[in-house]
Design a protein around this motif. Sequence first.
Motif, PDB file in Angstrom:
ATOM      1  N   ARG A 217       5.607  -6.333 -16.264  1.00 54.69           N
ATOM      2  CA  ARG A 217       5.997  -5.194 -15.426  1.00 54.69           C
ATOM      3  C   ARG A 217       4.848  -4.894 -14.470  1.00 54.69           C
ATOM      4  N   VAL A 218       5.140  -4.942 -13.183  1.00 55.70           N
ATOM      5  CA  VAL A 218       4.072  -4.845 -12.192  1.00 55.70           C
ATOM      6  C   VAL A 218       4.502  -3.974 -11.023  1.00 55.70           C
ATOM      7  N   VAL A 219       3.511  -3.594 -10.226  1.00 53.64           N
ATOM      8  CA  VAL A 219       3.736  -2.958  -8.939  1.00 53.64           C
ATOM      9  C   VAL A 219       2.925  -3.762  -7.924  1.00 53.64           C
ATOM     10  N   ALA A 220       3.437  -3.854  -6.701  1.00 54.06           N
ATOM     11  CA  ALA A 220       2.799  -4.709  -5.698  1.00 54.06           C
ATOM     12  C   ALA A 220       2.736  -4.013  -4.345  1.00 54.06           C
ATOM     13  N   LEU A 221       1.741  -4.438  -3.556  1.00 51.64           N
ATOM     14  CA  LEU A 221       1.554  -3.917  -2.199  1.00 51.64           C
ATOM     15  C   LEU A 221       1.506  -5.081  -1.206  1.00 51.64           C
ATOM     16  N   PRO A 222       2.642  -5.771  -1.005  1.00 51.76           N
ATOM     17  CA  PRO A 222       2.644  -6.856  -0.020  1.00 51.76           C
ATOM     18  C   PRO A 222       2.602  -6.297   1.404  1.00 51.76           C
ATOM     19  N   GLU A 223       2.111  -7.087   2.317  1.00 49.92           N
ATOM     20  CA  GLU A 223       2.166  -6.669   3.715  1.00 49.92           C
ATOM     21  C   GLU A 223       3.546  -7.044   4.251  1.00 49.92           C
ATOM     22  N   PHE A 224       4.467  -6.074   4.234  1.00 50.01           N
ATOM     23  CA  PHE A 224       5.884  -6.256   4.559  1.00 50.01           C
ATOM     24  C   PHE A 224       6.599  -7.012   3.425  1.00 50.01           C
ATOM     25  N   ARG A 225       7.927  -7.125   3.542  1.00 48.57           N
ATOM     26  CA  ARG A 225       8.806  -7.886   2.646  1.00 48.57           C
ATOM     27  C   ARG A 225       9.058  -7.224   1.304  1.00 48.57           C
TER      28      ARG A 225
ATOM     29  N   LYS B 217      -3.385 -11.054  -5.722  1.00 50.38           N
ATOM     30  CA  LYS B 217      -4.437 -10.090  -5.394  1.00 50.38           C
ATOM     31  C   LYS B 217      -3.869  -8.746  -4.955  1.00 50.38           C
ATOM     32  N   TYR B 218      -2.545  -8.709  -4.658  1.00 51.69           N
ATOM     33  CA  TYR B 218      -1.885  -7.454  -4.301  1.00 51.69           C
ATOM     34  C   TYR B 218      -0.946  -6.964  -5.401  1.00 51.69           C
ATOM     35  N   VAL B 219      -1.068  -7.516  -6.611  1.00 52.77           N
ATOM     36  CA  VAL B 219      -0.158  -7.197  -7.718  1.00 52.77           C
ATOM     37  C   VAL B 219      -0.963  -6.552  -8.847  1.00 52.77           C
ATOM     38  N   TYR B 220      -0.378  -5.493  -9.472  1.00 55.38           N
ATOM     39  CA  TYR B 220      -1.089  -4.738 -10.501  1.00 55.38           C
ATOM     40  C   TYR B 220      -0.166  -4.472 -11.684  1.00 55.38           C
ATOM     41  N   HIS B 221      -0.674  -4.665 -12.892  1.00 51.12           N
ATOM     42  CA  HIS B 221       0.083  -4.332 -14.099  1.00 51.12           C
ATOM     43  C   HIS B 221       0.259  -2.817 -14.182  1.00 51.12           C
ATOM     44  N   ILE B 222       1.419  -2.388 -14.681  1.00 52.22           N
ATOM     45  CA  ILE B 222       1.662  -0.959 -14.862  1.00 52.22           C
ATOM     46  C   ILE B 222       1.775  -0.654 -16.348  1.00 52.22           C
ATOM     47  N   PRO B 223       1.455   0.571 -16.753  1.00 50.72           N
ATOM     48  CA  PRO B 223       1.582   0.938 -18.169  1.00 50.72           C
ATOM     49  C   PRO B 223       3.016   0.763 -18.662  1.00 50.72           C
ATOM     50  N   GLU B 224       3.163   0.398 -19.913  1.00 49.63           N
ATOM     51  CA  GLU B 224       4.491   0.126 -20.479  1.00 49.63           C
ATOM     52  C   GLU B 224       5.408   1.336 -20.419  1.00 49.63           C
ATOM     53  N   GLU B 225       4.850   2.537 -20.555  1.00 48.42           N
ATOM     54  CA  GLU B 225       5.681   3.739 -20.579  1.00 48.42           C
ATOM     55  C   GLU B 225       5.992   4.278 -19.185  1.00 48.42           C
TER      56      GLU B 225
ATOM     57  N   SER C 202     -19.298  16.077   9.929  1.00 47.91           N
ATOM     58  CA  SER C 202     -19.039  14.655   9.704  1.00 47.91           C
ATOM     59  C   SER C 202     -17.607  14.303  10.071  1.00 47.91           C
ATOM     60  N   LEU C 203     -17.422  13.105  10.587  1.00 42.34           N
ATOM     61  CA  LEU C 203     -16.100  12.562  10.871  1.00 42.34           C
ATOM     62  C   LEU C 203     -15.933  11.264  10.085  1.00 42.34           C
ATOM     63  N   ALA C 204     -14.742  11.059   9.549  1.00 39.64           N
ATOM     64  CA  ALA C 204     -14.463   9.816   8.828  1.00 39.64           C
ATOM     65  C   ALA C 204     -12.985   9.462   8.999  1.00 39.64           C
ATOM     66  N   GLY C 205     -12.684   8.191   8.822  1.00 34.59           N
ATOM     67  CA  GLY C 205     -11.299   7.732   8.914  1.00 34.59           C
ATOM     68  C   GLY C 205     -10.994   6.749   7.816  1.00 34.59           C
ATOM     69  N   PHE C 206      -9.698   6.620   7.490  1.00 33.37           N
ATOM     70  CA  PHE C 206      -9.312   5.693   6.432  1.00 33.37           C
ATOM     71  C   PHE C 206      -7.951   5.093   6.752  1.00 33.37           C
ATOM     72  N   ASN C 207      -7.869   3.752   6.610  1.00 33.13           N
ATOM     73  CA  ASN C 207      -6.636   3.018   6.846  1.00 33.13           C
ATOM     74  C   ASN C 207      -6.481   1.998   5.724  1.00 33.13           C
ATOM     75  N   LEU C 208      -5.593   2.286   4.764  1.00 28.99           N
ATOM     76  CA  LEU C 208      -5.414   1.412   3.606  1.00 28.99           C
ATOM     77  C   LEU C 208      -4.916   0.036   4.012  1.00 28.99           C
ATOM     78  N   ARG C 209      -4.042  -0.028   4.988  1.00 25.14           N
ATOM     79  CA  ARG C 209      -3.503  -1.326   5.435  1.00 25.14           C
ATOM     80  C   ARG C 209      -4.630  -2.235   5.933  1.00 25.14           C
ATOM     81  N   HIS C 210      -5.532  -1.696   6.730  1.00 22.17           N
ATOM     82  CA  HIS C 210      -6.642  -2.506   7.229  1.00 22.17           C
ATOM     83  C   HIS C 210      -7.567  -2.919   6.091  1.00 22.17           C
ATOM     84  N   LEU C 211      -7.814  -1.997   5.170  1.00 15.74           N
ATOM     85  CA  LEU C 211      -8.715  -2.303   4.057  1.00 15.74           C
ATOM     86  C   LEU C 211      -8.176  -3.442   3.205  1.00 15.74           C
ATOM     87  N   LEU C 212      -6.868  -3.434   2.942  1.00 17.73           N
ATOM     88  CA  LEU C 212      -6.266  -4.445   2.069  1.00 17.73           C
ATOM     89  C   LEU C 212      -6.120  -5.798   2.750  1.00 17.73           C
ATOM     90  N   TYR C 213      -5.536  -5.812   3.935  1.00 15.27           N
ATOM     91  CA  TYR C 213      -5.093  -7.071   4.532  1.00 15.27           C
ATOM     92  C   TYR C 213      -6.034  -7.633   5.586  1.00 15.27           C
TER      93      TYR C 213
END
Length: 512
Positions: free
Chosen positions: A162-170, A181-189, A350-361
């Motif tokens: 049982r997994v959860v995934a973060l593919p870039e599209f699809r 590398k984009y797939v993660y196991h999830i707790p059984e419950e 301070s100024l900061a920015g965050f983009n998860l898509r850029h960080l991952l892919y």
Amino acid sequence: MTETTEAPVAAQTAETKTPSPSTETAVVTPAENGHADGDAKGATVVATEATEEDQTNGGATADEKAKADEKKEDPPKEMRAVVLTGFGGFKNVKILKKPEPAPQAGEVLIRVKACGLNFQDLMVRLGAIDSPPKTPTILGFECAGEIEAVGEEVEGFKVGDRVVALPEFRAWSELVAVPTKYVYHIPEEMTFQDAAAIVMNYLVAYILIFDLVSLREGKSLLLHSVGGGVGQAIVQLVRTVPNVTIFGVCSKSKHEALAATGLIDHLIDRTDYVNEVRKITTEGVDIVMDCLCGEECNRGYGLLKPMGKYILYGSSNVVTGETKSFFSVARSWWQVDKVSPIKLFEENKSLAGFNLRHLLYQQDGTEYVRATVDKIFGLWQDGKIKPVVDSAWALEDVAEAMQKMHDRKNIGKLVLDPSLEPKPKPATPAKSKSKKQASEDKAGKKDKDDEKKGAENGGGGDEKKDEDGAAEEAKTNGEEAAEVNGEGGDKKEEPAAATNGEATESEKKESS
């Protein structure tokens, strides 16, 4: 003598079905027995050789056919998927049949049970993100399900996990092949819906709160879109730190539902939130978390205290209509004041920015993200966080789900579930139905008028006949045309009355 020698040859040739060296000898023998006709001899040899060649070719064809049948494969299996056929409105988001993917080396094939819908998906639909995909393409960045197949060189995953995934599209499909590398196991419950609702939203929230802001006790925070999926994740994570004041900005229509959670200190309408915050605290806030961009950057920066931090993690203000507006995109960026490092230095901000898509892919932050996912699942197992699911939708209803997010009407996460049945489609348009009904009503009214006229003209309540049927009956029975017209109701009453009047005049003349 000729008949005696030819008959055995014919019989011998007919009996020889399978060619052999002895067959050729038998065919040549008639010439030795007195056949002087060279042409006949050649024809016989050629015919026999042709028969042998045909049989040989026939055997080869049968073998090839058998091999072809063995090699013949079943047609490729298909799956449902949410496909973007072109950038623009909701009409370009369609449910289509696509070939089922197969996992390549380093990939696993996931049978999708739930998908996450994010504001980023709306921006992809519009083509309002950097490096948009080529269309047609399957949408979606987030899904949860079970591993159905494993590619080569895969470690740590097996069929049935049982997994959860973060593919870039699809991600929005019944099956998706994803690099591990984009797939993660999830707790059984954990349910698949919760898994699809938690990963991306809480990843963004956790990184913002604990890595970029380093939130500590006693701070104050202004949060835009507090009712959205990421907004709710940030609120829950903030509540793991003692004595933090939250100013939640959202539409007035969400205030009652959000107030019932008891997690937000001050709910403020987005129309005039700067003045509302100043009424509560003249000093401002320590942290501003902005997912809107545009003019809100200037307003948010102006609310910061000295040593304050402004974090930009989205640009949803560019989505102003169903289709992409270049004017909205340009205005969103033009409205942002340019802040120099010297100004930050002078104001202690301070100024900061965050983009998860850029960080991952693009920036290969997969190991950092994996470690963060493990921390999030640990918080979930400890009962410190719980994803808020606004609603679940069938794949066929994705456009309606997108519209709800577009209108900012959701509180929490919107989830797509491939197993759900789509909502019933609306009935036939009222326009066509009323037209048909009007036609039927008109016909019924005409029938009643015809019956009424037939009764007035002596029809005696007989069953109504159409014009052609009445005319045919008149010819058969020798009735007068006037009577037929009277029963059919095709003539008006005035001509009928005139005809009756003329008959009365004739009667008068006869009587006189």
